[in-house]
Structure formats: structure tokens, C-alpha cells
Design a protein around this motif. Structure first.
Motif, short mmCIF file in Angstrom:
data_model
loop_
_atom_site.label_atom_id
_atom_site.label_comp_id
_atom_site.label_asym_id
_atom_site.label_seq_id
_atom_site.Cartn_x
_atom_site.Cartn_y
_atom_site.Cartn_z
N PHE A 11 -83.29 -66.38 13.57
CA PHE A 11 -84.54 -67.09 13.83
C PHE A 11 -84.16 -68.36 14.57
O PHE A 11 -83.56 -69.25 13.99
N HIS A 14 -80.70 -70.01 14.00
CA HIS A 14 -80.23 -69.74 12.64
C HIS A 14 -79.95 -68.24 12.47
O HIS A 14 -80.88 -67.43 12.40
N VAL A 16 -79.26 -65.15 10.50
CA VAL A 16 -79.47 -64.77 9.09
C VAL A 16 -78.67 -63.51 8.76
O VAL A 16 -77.87 -63.50 7.84
N GLY A 37 -81.54 -67.96 0.31
CA GLY A 37 -81.41 -68.21 1.75
C GLY A 37 -80.35 -67.34 2.41
O GLY A 37 -80.09 -67.48 3.60
N ALA A 38 -79.74 -66.43 1.65
CA ALA A 38 -78.70 -65.58 2.23
C ALA A 38 -79.30 -64.55 3.19
O ALA A 38 -78.59 -64.00 4.04
N GLY A 39 -80.58 -64.25 3.05
CA GLY A 39 -81.21 -63.27 3.93
C GLY A 39 -81.59 -61.98 3.24
O GLY A 39 -81.83 -60.96 3.88
N LYS A 40 -81.71 -62.04 1.91
CA LYS A 40 -82.03 -60.81 1.16
C LYS A 40 -83.46 -60.34 1.48
O LYS A 40 -83.69 -59.16 1.74
N SER A 41 -84.41 -61.27 1.45
CA SER A 41 -85.79 -60.88 1.76
C SER A 41 -85.90 -60.42 3.20
O SER A 41 -86.65 -59.47 3.51
N VAL A 42 -85.18 -61.08 4.09
CA VAL A 42 -85.21 -60.68 5.49
C VAL A 42 -84.72 -59.24 5.63
O VAL A 42 -85.32 -58.41 6.32
N GLN A 251 -81.88 -74.97 2.80
CA GLN A 251 -83.05 -74.13 2.57
C GLN A 251 -83.97 -74.60 1.48
O GLN A 251 -85.05 -74.11 1.32
N GLN A 254 -87.82 -75.00 1.74
CA GLN A 254 -88.64 -74.00 2.42
C GLN A 254 -89.27 -73.06 1.41
O GLN A 254 -88.70 -72.78 0.36
N SER A 257 -89.40 -66.64 1.32
CA SER A 257 -90.11 -65.59 2.04
C SER A 257 -89.28 -64.34 2.05
O SER A 257 -88.14 -64.35 1.66
N1 LIG Z 1 -90.18 -65.53 9.52
C1 LIG Z 1 -89.15 -66.39 9.50
N2 LIG Z 1 -89.03 -67.31 10.46
C2 LIG Z 1 -88.00 -68.18 10.47
N3 LIG Z 1 -87.03 -68.21 9.55
C3 LIG Z 1 -87.09 -67.32 8.56
C4 LIG Z 1 -88.15 -66.36 8.47
N4 LIG Z 1 -87.94 -65.59 7.39
C5 LIG Z 1 -86.80 -66.05 6.82
N5 LIG Z 1 -86.29 -67.08 7.52
C6 LIG Z 1 -85.06 -67.79 7.21
O1 LIG Z 1 -84.06 -66.84 6.97
C7 LIG Z 1 -83.20 -67.26 5.93
C8 LIG Z 1 -83.07 -66.20 4.88
O2 LIG Z 1 -84.30 -66.12 4.20
P1 LIG Z 1 -84.56 -65.10 3.02
O3 LIG Z 1 -84.26 -63.73 3.46
O4 LIG Z 1 -85.95 -65.36 2.55
O5 LIG Z 1 -83.54 -65.58 1.92
P2 LIG Z 1 -83.36 -64.97 0.47
O6 LIG Z 1 -82.00 -64.37 0.44
O7 LIG Z 1 -83.46 -66.14 -0.47
O8 LIG Z 1 -84.44 -63.97 0.25
C9 LIG Z 1 -83.79 -68.56 5.40
O9 LIG Z 1 -83.04 -69.60 5.96
C10 LIG Z 1 -85.19 -68.58 5.93
O10 LIG Z 1 -85.59 -69.88 6.17
#
Ligand SMILES: Nc1ncnc2c1ncn2[C@@H]1O[C@H](COP(=O)(O)OP(=O)(O)O)[C@@H](O)[C@H]1O
Ligand SMILES: [Mg+2]
Lengths: 257, 254
Positions: A11, A14, A16, A37-42, A251, A254, A257
Motif C-alpha cells: 500500500f 508500505h 505488506v 500489522g503483519a498482514g494477516k487480514s490482508v 500501526q 490504525q 482491518s
Molecule cells: N486498504 C488498505 N490500505 C492501506 N493500508 C492497508 C490497507 N489494509 C491494510 N493496510 C495496512 O497493511 C498492514 C497489514 O494490515 P493487516 O493485514 O490488517 O494486519 P493484521 O496482521 O493485524 O491483520 C497494516 O500496516 C495496515 O495498515
């Protein structure tokens, strides 16, 4: 089977995911652990095409998600149940109407739909709350409604995003049992994303640790308990030393997400 | 066009591609009638019927002011029945649609942007997608259709209210009789006055609801993000009313 092949996602500046590769086999529970913030949800959002990789492939049942047309994408999504970290219930609808949202898209007959609603509410032990509004429920109950909504359509895969985060230890334990129970009852493959090691050890057939955009280690619960990798050890034991905290530090303000 | 594309102008190509894919998405959302059709009536009530009081409130006061204003303008210069003409024409063609549109840009635009924006930041929009809904057909289309249909209805009521209040003000506060007022109203009335106002207001309805929906879907972050897209939706809606107003005057008043 769900496959991540060398997935990269950034992103802005950054990065991820950076070469994330993982196979998620059918009929098992795969837990992805990693710091906030590791990117698990992503990673999870890539499976259902809510995000697309900048590079690499996400493959669901042999088909590249990024190459699916709209019809295929909708069909794939209807075979996957997604449980959101925040539950993401539709707050203008009752619990029952929330569950109906998914079922109404399936062309099922009335009797089947009613049966599915009560079955899924029974599974999460919320039968009495069918007419409540989401705002009237506790956080743990909302998460269970989120699970009921996901399983009501009898998906082939269930994705759980942080199912126990923010819950008290007792409720978290109930949630772990529920995830295990659903897996026994339905035989679906599950992906559980969490930073809670108790959840990971309680429900996993396999664990993968996501660190700096890629999989640092994959293995069974036993292998993780006995691991000698300093970073994995530090994470499992909840020690800060040995972990790269730069992600977490930037992170924390934030919205998850 | 072709040679520009061939020369590899990335900005233009990107733009053409984006417009093309937006049009395709919009078309697909509109074609999904079973998803949006059941939701239109509820939105018509929420966005339209519930807006009638504020629209009438504005119209009543506008009618009074217009009657008094035209009286001070015309006294001694032209026959007093021109008061009826001025009140009728300006309310039907301009003030009715535009003032109603402005009020609804705030009320309806903010309502939609805040609701959809909140759904976006609480992952409810993502949840819709994972349940195999297209947010465009489920959230956007019913609101835009309801707005486009209901704005002319609300505007008609506002126009009627404005003319009636102008008439009552004229016969009570000015030395004007009812027959004189209606003589002026009829004398300059043309059939197109009404539908000119209604076409305008339908386009305002489309623009305001679309601005609210698209801004709402763009929300990021939390409460602050929702607040900021809500503000943008209201500003964008109000601006598009003024632009569309000038556009219709150029196109239809020739
Ligand atoms: N739609 C988005 N736009 C910009 N940055 C994002 C978006 N979704 C996630 N990120 C960033 O990606 C990184 C990983 O987020 P996330 O997958 O939510 O972490 P986690 O492992 O806690 O679930 C974070 O730094 C978050 O800010
Ligand atoms: Mg997360």
C-alpha cells in the motif's frame, strides 16, 4: 484447496506481503499467526478477492482469483464463509435478517432457509437472540452471529479473522471450542488468522507464521511447541526481544482491518 | 483517439480504461434488478417522503418573500398582477427546484454518505461482497433511483406550497386581489415551466444521491474518515446542483 503463490502486496510504500507462499489443504484447520500489522487480514482478503495481489497468484480450487470474471467470483465467494474481526454485522438488520442476507442469494426454498437459520443459530448457541439488533449484543455474541451468518450457507471454506481478539479468556475459550465443533460437524477447511497463541494451539491442524511479509515457518502444533527458531519462540512466548517491532509501533493508531 | 492511445499516453489510456470499467460496473449493477428493486420503495420513503417537511418549510417562506419583493419592485411601474407572474415563474422554474435541491443536498447527501461510509469503515461493505452481493446494486442503485424519482415529487409539493404562500401573502399583505394574482400567474405561464423544473430536480436527485453513495464508499479509517466524506458529499452535491442548473438553462431555455 487454497494456494498463495509468491503473493506480493504493498500500500503506497508500505510493503505488506512480500513473497507470501502457503498451501491451505481441504478438511483441515490452518492457523496463520503473526504480530499485529503483519498482514494477516490482508492475506485473508486476497482469498475472496477483496484485495488483489500486485504480483503472484491466489488460487482457489485451481482457479486464479484475479482472473475470475464476475460470475465466477460471486460463485467462489458463495462457497466461502468469511468471519470478520469486527463481526461486521449489518447494524440496521436483526440477527435473523443478518443470517438471511447470505441465504437469500442461494435460491433455496422457504423451509430450507428457515431450517438453516435455526440450525446456524443453534450451532453458535444464540437461538433466543434471533430478533435482537446487533447493537444489543455483547462483542462475543456479535462474533458468534458473524459465525452463524458465515456457516448458514454451508460453505466449503470458513475464514476467521481474529475470532478471539478482544474477548475475555472464558469467552475466547468458548469460541475456540465452537471453531473446533464447526470443523467436526461440517468437515470444512478453515483458515484462522490470529495473534492469540491459545487459539492457535487449540484449533490448529497446521500453523504458519507470517513475518515480514512471508511465511517464516509452517508446521504442526507439536512442531511449533518445540521450535528453536528464535523469532517464532519469541512470538509464542510473548516476548518482545527478537521480534521486529517496527510494524507494530507504526500501526498502533490504525483501525484494524 | 486511436493515435493518442497508440503513442502510449499512459494517463489517457488509464482514464479511458477507468471510465470504461465504471460504465460496465454501473450497467451490471443496473441489470441486477432482483437485488435492488425490493429496496427502492424503502429508500423513496426515507429520502423523499421524509424530506417533504423541510422542503415545504423553505418554500413557504420563499413564496412570502417573493410576493413582497416583487410588490416593491413593481409598484407604480407595472400592473400589480405581475406579482402573480413573478412568484409563479421564479418558483416553478428556479427557486423551487434549486432551493429544494440545496436543502436535500444537505439532508439526503449527508444521510447517505454517513450511512454508507460507516458501513465501509466497519467492514459491512466487505461483508456484503463476501455474501456475494454487489454493493453497487445493493447500496447505490436503490438510492439513486429513489432520489431521481422522489426529488421531482418533493419539488412539486414545494412549488405548490410556494405559490400558495405567495398568493396568501399577496392578498393579505399587499393591495392585491385573488383574481389579479391568478391573472398574472396564468398570463405568463407556459407548459414547459413545470416540466423544466421537474427535469432539473430529477437530475439534482441523481447527482446528490450518487455523490453521497460514491463518497460513502470511499471512506477510510474511522469516524474522522466518515465525517470527511460526508462533508465532501454535501459540497459535491451542492456544486453539481449549480452546474446542472446552468446546464439545463443553456440546453432547454433556447
Ligand atoms: N486498504 C488498505 N490500505 C492501506 N493500508 C492497508 C490497507 N489494509 C491494510 N493496510 C495496512 O497493511 C498492514 C497489514 O494490515 P493487516 O493485514 O490488517 O494486519 P493484521 O496482521 O493485524 O491483520 C497494516 O500496516 C495496515 O495498515
Ligand atoms: Mg487483522
Amino acid at each position: 484447496m487454497i494456494q498463495f503463490c509468491d503473493v506480493r502486496k504493498r500500500f503506497g510504500d508500505h510493503v505488506v506481503l512480500d513473497g507470501f507462499t502457503l498451501d491451505i489443504p481441504d478438511g483441515q484447520t490452518t492457523v496463520i499467526i503473526g504480530a499485529s500489522g503483519a498482514g494477516k487480514s490482508v492475506a485473508l482478503k486476497h482469498i475472496v478477492g477483496l484485495l488483489s495481489p500486485d504480483f503472484g497468484h491466489v488460487i482457489v480450487d485451481g482457479r486464479d482469483v484475479d482472473e475470475m470474471d464476475r460470475v465466477e467470483l460471486m460463485d467462489m465467494r458463495s462457497r466461502i464463509g468469511y468471519v470478520f474481526q469486527s463481526a461486521a454485522l449489518f447494524d440496521s438488520l436483526t440477527v435473523e435478517e443478518n443470517i438471511l442476507m447470505g441465504l437469500n442469494r442461494r435460491g433455496l426454498d422457504r423451509a430450507t432457509i428457515e431450517e438453516r437459520v435455526s440450525w446456524s443459530l443453534d450451532m453458535v448457541e444464540l437461538g433466543v437472540s434471533a430478533d435482537s439488533m446487533p447493537s444489543e449484543l455483547s462483542g462475543g455474541m456479535q462474533k458468534r452471529v458473524g459465525i452463524a451468518r458465515a456457516i448458514a450457507v454451508h460453505p466449503e471454506y470458513i475464514l476467521y479473522d481474529e475470532p478471539t481478539t478482544g474477548l475475555d479468556p472464558v469467552t475466547a475459550g468458548v469460541m475456540n471450542d465452537l471453531i473446533a465443533h464447526i470443523r467436526e460437524e461440517m468437515g470444512t477447511a478453515s483458515v484462522v488468522v490470529t495473534h492469540d497463541m491459545r487459539t492457535a494451539f487449540a484449533v490448529a491442524d497446521r500453523i504458519a507464521m507470517l513475518h515480514q511479509g512471508r511465511v517464516l515457518q509452517v508446521g504442526t502444533v507439536e512442531e511449533f511447541r518445540k521450535t528453536t527458531d528464535p523469532i517464532v519462540r519469541a512470538f509464542i512466548e510473548g516476548r518482545a526481544s527478537g521480534l521486529d517491532l517496527s510494524n507494530i509501533m507504526t500501526q498502533q493508531w490504525q483501525v484494524p482491518s | 483517439m486511436d493515435h493518442l492511445l497508440a503513442r502510449g499516453n499512459p494517463g489517457l489510456l488509464d482514464w479511458v480504461e477507468r471510465v470504461g470499467s465504471s460504465a460496465r460496473n454501473a450497467w451490471r449493477a443496473l441489470a441486477d434488478v432482483p437485488t435492488w428493486a425490493p429496496l427502492v420503495v424503502g429508500q423513496m420513503r426515507r429520502l423523499g417522503v421524509d424530506s417533504i417537511p423541510i422542503a415545504l418549510f423553505i418554500a413557504l417562506f420563499t413564496g412570502i418573500v417573493l410576493a413582497l419583493l416583487s410588490a416593491t419592485l413593481f409598484i407604480g411601474a407595472v400592473p400589480p398582477y405581475f406579482v402573480g407572474a413573478l412568484v409563479g415563474k421564479t418558483i416553478m422554474m428556479e427557486l423551487g427546484p434549486v432551493l429544494t435541491g440545496m436543502a436535500l443536498a444537505g439532508r439526503v447527501g449527508a444521510n447517505i454518505a454517513a450511512e454508507i461510509g460507516t458501513m465501509r469503515v466497519t467492514e459491512q461493505v466487505d461483508a456484503l461482497e463476501t455474501l456475494a452481493y454487489d454493493p453497487l446494486s445493493f447500496l447505490v442503485v436503490p438510492r439513486v433511483i429513489a432520489g431521481t424519482l422522489m426529488f421531482p415529487v418533493v419539488t412539486s409539493l414545494a412549488v405548490a406550497g410556494g405559490v400558495v404562500s405567495g398568493w396568501i401573502a399577496a392578498i393579505n399583505l399587499l393591495d392585491l386581489t385573488s383574481p389579479e394574482f391568478f391573472k398574472g400567474l396564468r398570463m405568463f405561464y407556459e407548459g414547459r415551466d413545470i416540466w423544466f423544473g421537474l427535469v432539473k430536480s430529477a437530475s439534482f436527485g441523481t447527482a446528490i444521491t450518487l455523490a453521497g453513495c460514491l463518497m460513502g464508499l470511499k471512506a477510510t479509517g474511522g469516524a474522522e474518515g466518515v465525517g470527511s466524506v460526508t462533508m465532501k458529499a454535501v459540497v459535491l452535491g451542492a456544486m453539481s446542483i449549480l452546474v446542472l442548473d446552468a446546464f439545463w438553462a443553456l440546453v432547454l431555455l433556447k
